[in-house]
Design an enzyme around this catalytic site. Structure first.
Site, PDB file in Angstrom:
ATOM      1  CB  SER A  28      -6.705   2.745  -7.179  1.00  0.00           C
ATOM      2  OG  SER A  28      -7.114   1.543  -6.540  1.00  0.00           O
TER       3      SER A  28
ATOM      4  CG  HIS B 146      -7.781   1.822 -11.359  1.00  0.00           C
ATOM      5  ND1 HIS B 146      -7.593   1.475 -12.676  1.00  0.00           N
ATOM      6  CD2 HIS B 146      -7.252   0.819 -10.614  1.00  0.00           C
ATOM      7  CE1 HIS B 146      -6.962   0.306 -12.718  1.00  0.00           C
ATOM      8  NE2 HIS B 146      -6.746  -0.103 -11.499  1.00  0.00           N
TER       9      HIS B 146
ATOM     10  CG  ASP C   6      -7.642  -1.894  -8.364  1.00  0.00           C
ATOM     11  OD1 ASP C   6      -7.174  -0.926  -7.729  1.00  0.00           O
ATOM     12  OD2 ASP C   6      -7.273  -2.205  -9.503  1.00  0.00           O
TER      13      ASP C   6
ATOM     14  CG  MET D  85      -8.255  -7.560  -6.365  1.00  0.00           C
ATOM     15  SD  MET D  85      -7.186  -7.006  -5.018  1.00  0.00           S
ATOM     16  CE  MET D  85      -6.459  -5.578  -5.796  1.00  0.00           C
TER      17      MET D  85
ATOM     18  CG  HIS E 236      -7.142  -3.685 -12.815  1.00  0.00           C
ATOM     19  ND1 HIS E 236      -6.093  -3.372 -11.977  1.00  0.00           N
ATOM     20  CD2 HIS E 236      -6.766  -4.793 -13.491  1.00  0.00           C
ATOM     21  CE1 HIS E 236      -5.117  -4.249 -12.151  1.00  0.00           C
ATOM     22  NE2 HIS E 236      -5.498  -5.125 -13.067  1.00  0.00           N
TER      23      HIS E 236
ATOM     24  CG  MET F 287      -6.263  -7.624 -10.798  1.00  0.00           C
ATOM     25  SD  MET F 287      -5.661  -6.586  -9.472  1.00  0.00           S
ATOM     26  CE  MET F 287      -7.020  -5.416  -9.360  1.00  0.00           C
TER      27      MET F 287
ATOM     28  CG  MET G 276      -0.562  -5.178 -13.205  1.00  0.00           C
ATOM     29  SD  MET G 276      -1.694  -3.949 -12.581  1.00  0.00           S
ATOM     30  CE  MET G 276      -1.285  -3.974 -10.829  1.00  0.00           C
TER      31      MET G 276
ATOM     32  N   GLY H  94      -2.773  -7.148  -6.499  1.00  0.00           N
ATOM     33  CA  GLY H  94      -3.432  -7.745  -5.328  1.00  0.00           C
ATOM     34  C   GLY H  94      -3.545  -6.779  -4.173  1.00  0.00           C
ATOM     35  CG  PHE H  95      -2.165  -6.839  -1.300  1.00  0.00           C
ATOM     36  CD1 PHE H  95      -1.678  -8.000  -1.908  1.00  0.00           C
ATOM     37  CD2 PHE H  95      -3.108  -6.950  -0.287  1.00  0.00           C
ATOM     38  CE1 PHE H  95      -2.113  -9.256  -1.482  1.00  0.00           C
ATOM     39  CE2 PHE H  95      -3.538  -8.199   0.150  1.00  0.00           C
ATOM     40  CZ  PHE H  95      -3.041  -9.354  -0.457  1.00  0.00           C
TER      41      PHE H  95
ATOM     42  CG  ASP I  72      -2.897  -0.288 -11.413  1.00  0.00           C
ATOM     43  OD1 ASP I  72      -3.776  -1.136 -11.662  1.00  0.00           O
ATOM     44  OD2 ASP I  72      -2.828   0.328 -10.341  1.00  0.00           O
ATOM     45  N   GLY I  73       0.250   1.029  -9.783  1.00  0.00           N
ATOM     46  CA  GLY I  73       0.828   0.420  -8.587  1.00  0.00           C
ATOM     47  C   GLY I  73       2.078   1.130  -8.109  1.00  0.00           C
ATOM     48  N   GLY I  74       1.998   1.668  -6.896  1.00  0.00           N
ATOM     49  CA  GLY I  74       3.186   2.270  -6.273  1.00  0.00           C
ATOM     50  C   GLY I  74       3.586   3.605  -6.868  1.00  0.00           C
TER      51      GLY I  74
ATOM     52  N   GLY J 140      -3.420   5.162  -5.957  1.00  0.00           N
ATOM     53  CA  GLY J 140      -4.331   4.812  -4.858  1.00  0.00           C
ATOM     54  C   GLY J 140      -3.851   5.508  -3.594  1.00  0.00           C
ATOM     55  CB  THR J 141      -1.139   4.537  -1.275  1.00  0.00           C
ATOM     56  OG1 THR J 141      -1.585   3.179  -1.227  1.00  0.00           O
ATOM     57  CG2 THR J 141      -0.594   4.955   0.071  1.00  0.00           C
TER      58      THR J 141
HETATM   59  C1  DX5 Z   1      -3.178  -3.410  -7.220  1.00  0.00           C
HETATM   60  C2  DX5 Z   1      -4.171  -2.519  -7.939  1.00  0.00           C
HETATM   61  C3  DX5 Z   1      -3.718  -1.077  -8.010  1.00  0.00           C
HETATM   62  C4  DX5 Z   1      -3.515  -0.483  -6.628  1.00  0.00           C
HETATM   63  C5  DX5 Z   1      -2.851   0.870  -6.740  1.00  0.00           C
HETATM   64  O1  DX5 Z   1      -3.444  -4.751  -7.550  1.00  0.00           O
HETATM   65  O2  DX5 Z   1      -4.353  -2.952  -9.260  1.00  0.00           O
HETATM   66  O3  DX5 Z   1      -4.687  -0.316  -8.724  1.00  0.00           O
HETATM   67  O4  DX5 Z   1      -4.762  -0.345  -6.004  1.00  0.00           O
HETATM   68  O5  DX5 Z   1      -2.727   1.353  -5.449  1.00  0.00           O
HETATM   69  P1  DX5 Z   1      -1.398   2.084  -4.938  1.00  0.00           P
HETATM   70  O6  DX5 Z   1      -1.362   3.367  -5.723  1.00  0.00           O
HETATM   71  O7  DX5 Z   1      -1.674   2.271  -3.476  1.00  0.00           O
HETATM   72  O8  DX5 Z   1      -0.249   1.192  -5.236  1.00  0.00           O
HETATM   73 ZN    ZN Z   2      -5.607  -1.641 -10.590  1.00  0.00          ZN
END
Ligand code: DX5
Ligand code: ZN
Length: 212
Positions: free
Chosen positions: A7, A32, A34, A36, A65, A67, A135, A140-141, A169-171, A191-192
């Site tokens: 991401s 990916h 994102d 928003m 993606h 949002m 999700m 959002g973040f 997707d996420g964390g 992402g991170t």
């Molecule tokens: C959050 C996004 C995710 C996010 C994943 O709303 O949809 O794709 O960027 O990032 P990490 O891996 O840092 O949680």
């Molecule tokens: Zn995403």
């Protein structure tokens, strides 16, 4: 084999080209992307121009993606900008029409579920999506903790008969990725964890070794 989509929300926007190069050089399967709008989620990220410029530079799989409160309005511009897959949220105002439009544009159509939306919401969808984006954080973040209760939702989606691609997707990190893969996830969005990795090639190799 599990796939990884990195991401770019977690990338430094001053060096976005380098970030995409790093993703592709490490062997990731998709970018990916994102999007928003500050309405559907309390954050604003980037729009179709960035995708258009990336498409001109890179031959990669762009997993978009959305949002957005009203995704229908934006399917054409993201399709024209180079998306390969467009995922919209079942909770958004124009979900059904947006899915139809994605298909008329010949792209992979994805449905995403916020954490509080049950797996059963997929049963009301007219035509099974090509991919389901679960999700595993509140959208959002980036940089949030994975919600472990979402692993049961992934198993529920499989149990209710969905045979398509499941993306989480996420964390996601090296502590929870294996459990997600074993629960039935085909594509892991990182992402991170990806951008903080000291050896992204090894991380990608390890992710590719997960799953059935
Ligand atoms: C959050 C996004 C995710 C996010 C994943 O709303 O949809 O794709 O960027 O990032 P990490 O891996 O840092 O949680
Ligand atoms: Zn995403």
């Amino acid at each position: 084999m599990s796939k990884i989509a990195a991401s770019i929300l977690a990338a430094n926007t001053m060096y976005m080209g380098d970030a995409v190069r790093k993703i592709l050089d490490s062997g990731c399967d998709a970018i990916h992307f994102d999007v928003m709008d500050g309405v559907f989620v309390p954050n604003i990220s980037f729009g179709p121009n960035l995708l258009r410029d990336m498409r001109q530079e890179f031959d990669a799989f762009f997993d978009v993606h959305l949002m957005l409160h009203d995704p229908l309005q934006y399917i054409d511009v993201f399709a024209a900008s180079g998306a390969d897959a467009i995922t919209v949220h079942v909770e958004s105002e124009t979900f059904s029409q947006a899915m139809k439009k994605i298909r008329t544009r010949g792209l992979r159509a994805g449905a995403s579920l916020k954490p509080e939306t049950p797996a059963s919401a997929l049963l009301n969808i007219e035509e099974a999506p090509d991919q389901v984006l679960v999700m595993t954080v509140e959208p959002g973040f980036g940089g949030q903790e994975l919600m472990p209760e979402m692993i049961q939702k992934i198993a529920d989606i499989r149990k209710q008969g969905y045979k398509g691609v499941i993306e989480a997707d996420g964390g996601i990190n090296t502590d929870n990725a294996k459990r997600l893969a074993n629960a039935g996830v085909d594509v892991l969005v990182l992402g991170t964890t990806f951008f903080e990795s000291t050896d992204p090639k090894e991380l990608v190799r390890w992710i590719h070794g997960l799953g059935k």
